[in-house]
Write a protein that holds these residues in place. Sequence first.
Motif, short mmCIF file in Angstrom:
data_model
loop_
_atom_site.label_atom_id
_atom_site.label_comp_id
_atom_site.label_asym_id
_atom_site.label_seq_id
_atom_site.Cartn_x
_atom_site.Cartn_y
_atom_site.Cartn_z
N ARG A 10 21.79 34.26 88.80
CA ARG A 10 23.08 33.59 88.89
C ARG A 10 23.21 32.62 87.72
O ARG A 10 22.26 32.41 86.97
CB ARG A 10 23.22 32.84 90.21
N PHE A 11 24.40 32.04 87.57
CA PHE A 11 24.65 31.10 86.48
C PHE A 11 25.36 29.87 87.02
O PHE A 11 26.03 29.93 88.05
CB PHE A 11 25.52 31.75 85.39
N GLU A 12 25.19 28.76 86.33
CA GLU A 12 25.91 27.53 86.65
C GLU A 12 26.83 27.19 85.50
O GLU A 12 26.39 27.15 84.35
CB GLU A 12 24.93 26.39 86.92
N CYS A 13 28.08 26.93 85.82
CA CYS A 13 29.08 26.64 84.79
C CYS A 13 29.80 25.33 85.10
O CYS A 13 31.02 25.30 85.29
CB CYS A 13 30.10 27.79 84.69
N PRO A 14 29.07 24.21 85.18
CA PRO A 14 29.71 22.95 85.57
C PRO A 14 30.72 22.45 84.56
O PRO A 14 31.67 21.75 84.90
CB PRO A 14 28.52 21.98 85.68
N GLU A 15 30.52 22.82 83.28
CA GLU A 15 31.42 22.28 82.25
C GLU A 15 32.84 22.80 82.38
O GLU A 15 33.77 22.21 81.85
CB GLU A 15 30.88 22.60 80.85
N LEU A 16 33.06 23.89 83.09
CA LEU A 16 34.41 24.41 83.26
C LEU A 16 35.27 23.45 84.07
O LEU A 16 36.47 23.31 83.82
CB LEU A 16 34.38 25.79 83.93
N THR A 17 34.68 22.78 85.04
CA THR A 17 35.44 21.83 85.85
C THR A 17 35.48 20.46 85.20
O THR A 17 36.33 19.63 85.56
CB THR A 17 34.82 21.71 87.25
N ASP A 18 34.58 20.20 84.27
CA ASP A 18 34.52 18.89 83.63
C ASP A 18 35.37 18.81 82.36
O ASP A 18 35.53 17.74 81.78
CB ASP A 18 33.07 18.54 83.26
N ARG A 19 35.90 19.92 81.92
CA ARG A 19 36.62 19.93 80.64
C ARG A 19 37.94 19.18 80.72
O ARG A 19 38.67 19.27 81.70
CB ARG A 19 36.88 21.37 80.19
N SER A 20 38.23 18.49 79.64
CA SER A 20 39.52 17.79 79.53
C SER A 20 40.59 18.78 79.08
O SER A 20 40.37 19.55 78.15
CB SER A 20 39.41 16.65 78.51
N GLY A 21 41.75 18.73 79.72
CA GLY A 21 42.84 19.61 79.34
C GLY A 21 43.49 19.24 78.03
O GLY A 21 44.33 19.98 77.52
N GLU A 22 43.09 18.08 77.48
CA GLU A 22 43.67 17.61 76.23
C GLU A 22 42.80 17.95 75.03
O GLU A 22 43.17 17.66 73.89
CB GLU A 22 43.86 16.09 76.28
N LYS A 23 41.66 18.55 75.26
CA LYS A 23 40.74 18.90 74.17
C LYS A 23 40.45 20.40 74.17
O LYS A 23 40.72 21.09 75.15
CB LYS A 23 39.42 18.12 74.31
N CYS A 24 39.89 20.88 73.06
CA CYS A 24 39.52 22.28 72.94
C CYS A 24 38.00 22.40 72.85
O CYS A 24 37.32 21.48 72.36
CB CYS A 24 40.15 22.91 71.69
N CYS B 106 27.50 28.79 80.11
CA CYS B 106 26.91 28.73 81.45
C CYS B 106 25.38 28.80 81.37
O CYS B 106 24.82 29.45 80.49
CB CYS B 106 27.44 29.87 82.32
N LYS B 107 24.73 28.16 82.31
CA LYS B 107 23.28 28.07 82.34
C LYS B 107 22.70 29.13 83.28
O LYS B 107 23.06 29.20 84.45
CB LYS B 107 22.85 26.68 82.80
N PRO B 108 21.79 29.98 82.77
CA PRO B 108 21.17 30.99 83.64
C PRO B 108 20.19 30.33 84.62
O PRO B 108 19.42 29.45 84.25
CB PRO B 108 20.44 31.91 82.67
N ILE B 109 20.24 30.76 85.87
CA ILE B 109 19.36 30.24 86.91
C ILE B 109 18.51 31.38 87.46
O ILE B 109 19.04 32.43 87.85
CB ILE B 109 20.15 29.60 88.06
N GLN B 110 17.23 31.16 87.48
CA GLN B 110 16.30 32.16 88.02
C GLN B 110 15.67 31.59 89.28
O GLN B 110 14.78 30.74 89.23
CB GLN B 110 15.22 32.51 86.99
N ASP B 111 16.17 32.01 90.43
CA ASP B 111 15.66 31.49 91.69
C ASP B 111 14.25 32.00 91.96
O ASP B 111 13.81 33.02 91.41
CB ASP B 111 16.59 31.91 92.83
N LYS B 112 13.55 31.30 92.83
CA LYS B 112 12.18 31.66 93.18
C LYS B 112 12.10 33.09 93.69
O LYS B 112 12.91 33.50 94.52
CB LYS B 112 11.64 30.69 94.24
N GLY B 113 11.15 33.83 93.16
CA GLY B 113 10.97 35.21 93.57
C GLY B 113 11.75 36.20 92.73
O GLY B 113 11.59 37.42 92.90
N GLN B 114 12.61 35.71 91.83
CA GLN B 114 13.40 36.58 90.96
C GLN B 114 12.72 36.71 89.60
O GLN B 114 12.26 35.72 89.03
CB GLN B 114 14.81 36.02 90.77
#
Length: 287
Positions: A51-65, A38-46
């Motif tokens: 928070r973190f972004e984890c887009p690869e969790l939804t993009d992962r293929s169920g046929e691969k590891c 997951c990618k750490p995100i530092q919003d303005k003023g922080q």
Amino acid sequence: MMEKVAVSMVMLLCSIVAICNAEDSCPPAPKHYLELGCKPIQDKGQRCPNRFECPELTDRSGEKCYFNGNIYDAGKSLSVEDQELVSCSPGCRCDNNTSPASFTCAYIDCPEFFNHGSDESCIYQYTARGCCASGKVCGEDMEKLSVCYMDGEKYLEGQKIYPKNDGCYFCHCQKNFDNSTIVGNPNCYEINCGIELRNIDRVMEGCIPVYFGTDRCCPISWRCPEDDDKVIVEGRLDAVETVNPKMQCNFGNLTMSVGDSLFSDDKCISCKCTVPPMPHCIQSRDC
């Protein structure tokens, strides 16, 4: 009991978002985010990532590891470099007989694990990333070994060191060992919890990690969504206050804002949204 669990959650929140840390430092990423890429995100003023972004969790293929940022087709074994990170689970191979695909690994019971006696006349020696002892030194030969110190304890060359204040690292006693730092030390290594090796099915089911206390590195179990889960809203009025969707956690069909908790009959475990997008749980040390 609930007061003690609440204190643990406050301590964890402080350690993660750095509200209790020195001005010039930020804490490391929570272990599950780190291992899931997951990618750490530092919003303005922080001052630190909030928070973190984890887009690869939804993009992962169920046929691969997936492990350590690398993708493995079914039947493929971990690379030498990746296998070294989990040396006590050798022979890991991607298996698509499960859904999603997952790794199958062997497990090692080192001979020294069964030697419960404290023979001070000998020590076991290890390679830097090795699981089992590579040798044993006894008697006068021990006096020829280099000496290391950590947390007021003495170690000899080849021994593993587990720093008291850096639970996600271990060190390897070597000649000219530098005990002034852990992170960035060439003789210290970050522990890999093997979440992608052993728990990826839980992650893909939307389960969240349960940690023991606030200083244990790896999750001890997982909390999965249940039909009767409820959110305990703390410090805000839903009908009035607008919440930034990026500062929310998702758990099953529930949406939690930072500070919200999951209702539970288990008084030993407290689950809370502290750093989106995943809530996580703390089990009290007193249970």
